[in-house]
Design a protein around this motif. Structure first.
Motif, PDB file in Angstrom:
ATOM      1  N   ILE A  44      52.619  76.143 110.363  1.00  0.00           N
ATOM      2  CA  ILE A  44      52.563  76.116 108.902  1.00  0.00           C
ATOM      3  C   ILE A  44      51.448  77.005 108.380  1.00  0.00           C
ATOM      4  O   ILE A  44      51.608  77.683 107.380  1.00  0.00           O
ATOM      5  N   PHE A  45      50.310  77.058 109.073  1.00  0.00           N
ATOM      6  CA  PHE A  45      49.207  77.888 108.617  1.00  0.00           C
ATOM      7  C   PHE A  45      49.506  79.362 108.858  1.00  0.00           C
ATOM      8  O   PHE A  45      49.114  80.208 108.095  1.00  0.00           O
ATOM      9  N   GLN A  46      50.215  79.665 109.919  1.00  0.00           N
ATOM     10  CA  GLN A  46      50.580  81.050 110.168  1.00  0.00           C
ATOM     11  C   GLN A  46      51.516  81.545 109.078  1.00  0.00           C
ATOM     12  O   GLN A  46      51.347  82.623 108.558  1.00  0.00           O
ATOM     13  N   SER A  47      52.513  80.752 108.732  1.00  0.00           N
ATOM     14  CA  SER A  47      53.488  81.218 107.757  1.00  0.00           C
ATOM     15  C   SER A  47      52.873  81.313 106.366  1.00  0.00           C
ATOM     16  O   SER A  47      53.252  82.172 105.583  1.00  0.00           O
ATOM     17  N   GLU A  48      51.910  80.446 106.043  1.00  0.00           N
ATOM     18  CA  GLU A  48      51.280  80.501 104.731  1.00  0.00           C
ATOM     19  C   GLU A  48      50.579  81.833 104.523  1.00  0.00           C
ATOM     20  O   GLU A  48      50.670  82.440 103.478  1.00  0.00           O
ATOM     21  N   SER A  49      49.870  82.300 105.521  1.00  0.00           N
ATOM     22  CA  SER A  49      49.108  83.530 105.361  1.00  0.00           C
ATOM     23  C   SER A  49      49.995  84.766 105.448  1.00  0.00           C
ATOM     24  O   SER A  49      49.595  85.831 105.029  1.00  0.00           O
ATOM     25  N   GLU A  50      51.201  84.629 105.989  1.00  0.00           N
ATOM     26  CA  GLU A  50      52.081  85.769 106.155  1.00  0.00           C
ATOM     27  C   GLU A  50      52.994  85.983 104.957  1.00  0.00           C
ATOM     28  O   GLU A  50      53.612  87.022 104.833  1.00  0.00           O
ATOM     29  N   ILE A  51      53.133  85.008 104.063  1.00  0.00           N
ATOM     30  CA  ILE A  51      54.033  85.126 102.923  1.00  0.00           C
ATOM     31  C   ILE A  51      53.461  86.105 101.913  1.00  0.00           C
ATOM     32  O   ILE A  51      52.326  85.981 101.485  1.00  0.00           O
ATOM     33  N   GLN A  52      54.269  87.080 101.554  1.00  0.00           N
ATOM     34  CA  GLN A  52      53.885  88.063 100.537  1.00  0.00           C
ATOM     35  C   GLN A  52      54.842  87.898  99.372  1.00  0.00           C
ATOM     36  O   GLN A  52      56.044  87.792  99.570  1.00  0.00           O
ATOM     37  N   GLY A  53      54.305  87.902  98.171  1.00  0.00           N
ATOM     38  CA  GLY A  53      55.165  87.740  97.013  1.00  0.00           C
ATOM     39  C   GLY A  53      54.769  88.632  95.864  1.00  0.00           C
ATOM     40  O   GLY A  53      53.655  89.137  95.803  1.00  0.00           O
ATOM     41  N   ASP A  54      55.723  88.819  94.964  1.00  0.00           N
ATOM     42  CA  ASP A  54      55.474  89.586  93.750  1.00  0.00           C
ATOM     43  C   ASP A  54      54.982  88.684  92.628  1.00  0.00           C
ATOM     44  O   ASP A  54      54.203  89.098  91.783  1.00  0.00           O
ATOM     45  N   VAL A  55      55.473  87.442  92.629  1.00  0.00           N
ATOM     46  CA  VAL A  55      55.099  86.454  91.615  1.00  0.00           C
ATOM     47  C   VAL A  55      54.659  85.193  92.353  1.00  0.00           C
ATOM     48  O   VAL A  55      55.332  84.739  93.276  1.00  0.00           O
ATOM     49  N   VAL A  56      53.522  84.643  91.945  1.00  0.00           N
ATOM     50  CA  VAL A  56      52.956  83.469  92.613  1.00  0.00           C
ATOM     51  C   VAL A  56      52.937  82.283  91.662  1.00  0.00           C
ATOM     52  O   VAL A  56      52.625  82.425  90.484  1.00  0.00           O
ATOM     53  N   MET A  57      53.275  81.124  92.198  1.00  0.00           N
ATOM     54  CA  MET A  57      53.081  79.861  91.494  1.00  0.00           C
ATOM     55  C   MET A  57      51.798  79.271  92.072  1.00  0.00           C
ATOM     56  O   MET A  57      51.805  78.754  93.187  1.00  0.00           O
ATOM     57  N   PRO A  58      50.674  79.423  91.359  1.00  0.00           N
ATOM     58  CA  PRO A  58      49.385  79.025  91.934  1.00  0.00           C
ATOM     59  C   PRO A  58      49.203  77.502  91.940  1.00  0.00           C
ATOM     60  O   PRO A  58      50.037  76.757  91.435  1.00  0.00           O
ATOM     61  N   THR A  59      48.093  77.077  92.490  1.00  0.00           N
ATOM     62  CA  THR A  59      47.801  75.648  92.564  1.00  0.00           C
ATOM     63  C   THR A  59      47.606  75.045  91.172  1.00  0.00           C
ATOM     64  O   THR A  59      47.165  75.723  90.250  1.00  0.00           O
ATOM     65  N   LYS A  60      47.946  73.786  91.066  1.00  0.00           N
ATOM     66  CA  LYS A  60      47.743  72.950  89.881  1.00  0.00           C
ATOM     67  C   LYS A  60      48.599  73.323  88.676  1.00  0.00           C
ATOM     68  O   LYS A  60      48.327  72.870  87.572  1.00  0.00           O
ATOM     69  N   VAL A  61      49.645  74.120  88.845  1.00  0.00           N
ATOM     70  CA  VAL A  61      50.506  74.436  87.702  1.00  0.00           C
ATOM     71  C   VAL A  61      51.548  73.345  87.461  1.00  0.00           C
ATOM     72  O   VAL A  61      52.293  73.418  86.494  1.00  0.00           O
ATOM     73  N   SER A  62      51.582  72.347  88.315  1.00  0.00           N
ATOM     74  CA  SER A  62      52.502  71.234  88.090  1.00  0.00           C
ATOM     75  C   SER A  62      51.985  70.302  87.001  1.00  0.00           C
ATOM     76  O   SER A  62      52.675  69.379  86.598  1.00  0.00           O
ATOM     77  N   ARG A  63      50.788  70.568  86.527  1.00  0.00           N
ATOM     78  CA  ARG A  63      50.216  69.825  85.394  1.00  0.00           C
ATOM     79  C   ARG A  63      50.223  70.717  84.159  1.00  0.00           C
ATOM     80  O   ARG A  63      49.950  71.909  84.257  1.00  0.00           O
ATOM     81  N   PRO A  64      50.542  70.153  83.003  1.00  0.00           N
ATOM     82  CA  PRO A  64      50.530  70.977  81.778  1.00  0.00           C
ATOM     83  C   PRO A  64      49.163  71.630  81.573  1.00  0.00           C
ATOM     84  O   PRO A  64      48.133  71.077  81.940  1.00  0.00           O
ATOM     85  N   GLY A  65      49.178  72.815  80.981  1.00  0.00           N
ATOM     86  CA  GLY A  65      47.933  73.527  80.682  1.00  0.00           C
ATOM     87  C   GLY A  65      47.967  74.976  81.115  1.00  0.00           C
ATOM     88  O   GLY A  65      47.336  75.830  80.498  1.00  0.00           O
ATOM     89  N   CYS A  66      48.706  75.277  82.186  1.00  0.00           N
ATOM     90  CA  CYS A  66      48.746  76.663  82.674  1.00  0.00           C
ATOM     91  C   CYS A  66      49.411  77.591  81.662  1.00  0.00           C
ATOM     92  O   CYS A  66      49.100  78.783  81.617  1.00  0.00           O
ATOM     93  N   GLU A  67      50.284  77.040  80.834  1.00  0.00           N
ATOM     94  CA  GLU A  67      50.983  77.873  79.845  1.00  0.00           C
ATOM     95  C   GLU A  67      50.044  78.377  78.753  1.00  0.00           C
ATOM     96  O   GLU A  67      50.291  79.423  78.139  1.00  0.00           O
ATOM     97  N   LYS A  68      48.928  77.677  78.530  1.00  0.00           N
ATOM     98  CA  LYS A  68      47.970  78.103  77.499  1.00  0.00           C
ATOM     99  C   LYS A  68      47.308  79.421  77.867  1.00  0.00           C
ATOM    100  O   LYS A  68      46.973  80.215  76.997  1.00  0.00           O
ATOM    101  N   GLU A  69      47.122  79.645  79.170  1.00  0.00           N
ATOM    102  CA  GLU A  69      46.510  80.891  79.644  1.00  0.00           C
ATOM    103  C   GLU A  69      47.548  81.821  80.267  1.00  0.00           C
ATOM    104  O   GLU A  69      47.193  82.830  80.863  1.00  0.00           O
ATOM    105  N   ASP A  70      48.827  81.443  80.152  1.00  0.00           N
ATOM    106  CA  ASP A  70      49.928  82.237  80.695  1.00  0.00           C
ATOM    107  C   ASP A  70      49.744  82.474  82.195  1.00  0.00           C
ATOM    108  O   ASP A  70      49.870  83.595  82.683  1.00  0.00           O
ATOM    109  N   LYS A  71      49.426  81.381  82.936  1.00  0.00           N
ATOM    110  CA  LYS A  71      49.167  81.495  84.370  1.00  0.00           C
ATOM    111  C   LYS A  71      50.013  80.525  85.188  1.00  0.00           C
ATOM    112  O   LYS A  71      49.605  80.099  86.263  1.00  0.00           O
TER     113      LYS A  71
END
Length: 148
Positions: A44-71
């Motif tokens: 699991i740790f190997q695959s986490e570091s190997e994933i490359q993406g164009d768009v990221v869903m960062p930590t803690k966006v499952s709680r309201p508030g990220c939309e205020k900073e468009d993140k």
């Protein structure tokens, strides 16, 4: 005489106990730790570091508030050319989705389904246009793909 003998025996036992306690190595030697190799790292740790993406869903966006900073999706708007792909990576500890349309008006163009933490979803856009998307679990999460 019994008192002196008893006290003498207790004294000798105490002295012997102290000598033994202080002459014993109280710091046990640590066990050797094997050298870390790629084979010893959980997958699991190997695959986490190997994933490359164009768009990221960062930590803690499952709680309201990220939309205020468009993140909620970073970047929230991405521009690509026809025939190119976009890869979304869920770096949060919660499930997320990438679903076309808006929360109150979904469109049946694409849907990643629920993405586990550190799972990715890639979609190739073969037509030009503006494609809005959102997370079905977290309605405040919105993004846009512009295909030129």
């Amino acid at each position: 005489m019994k008192k002196i003998t008893t006290l003498s025996i207790i004294g000798i036992i105490t002295i012997v106990a102290l000598v033994v306690a202080f002459s014993t190595d109280v710091d046990p030697q640590p066990e050797p730790v094997p050298e870390s190799t790629a084979d010893s790292v959980p997958e699991i740790f190997q695959s986490e570091s190997e994933i490359q993406g164009d768009v990221v869903m960062p930590t803690k966006v499952s709680r309201p508030g990220c939309e205020k900073e468009d993140k909620c999706y970073i970047p929230s708007i991405i521009t690509i050319s026809v025939g190119e792909s976009v890869t979304w990576v869920n770096e949060d500890s919660a499930f997320h989705s990438v679903t076309s349309g808006f929360y109150d008006a979904p469109i049946d163009l694409f849907d990643s389904g629920y993405l586990d933490p550190f799972e990715a979803y890639t979609l190739t856009f073969d037509e030009s246009g503006t494609f809005d998307y959102f997370c079905t679990l977290h309605p405040w999460m919105e993004g846009q793909v512009i295909v030129e």
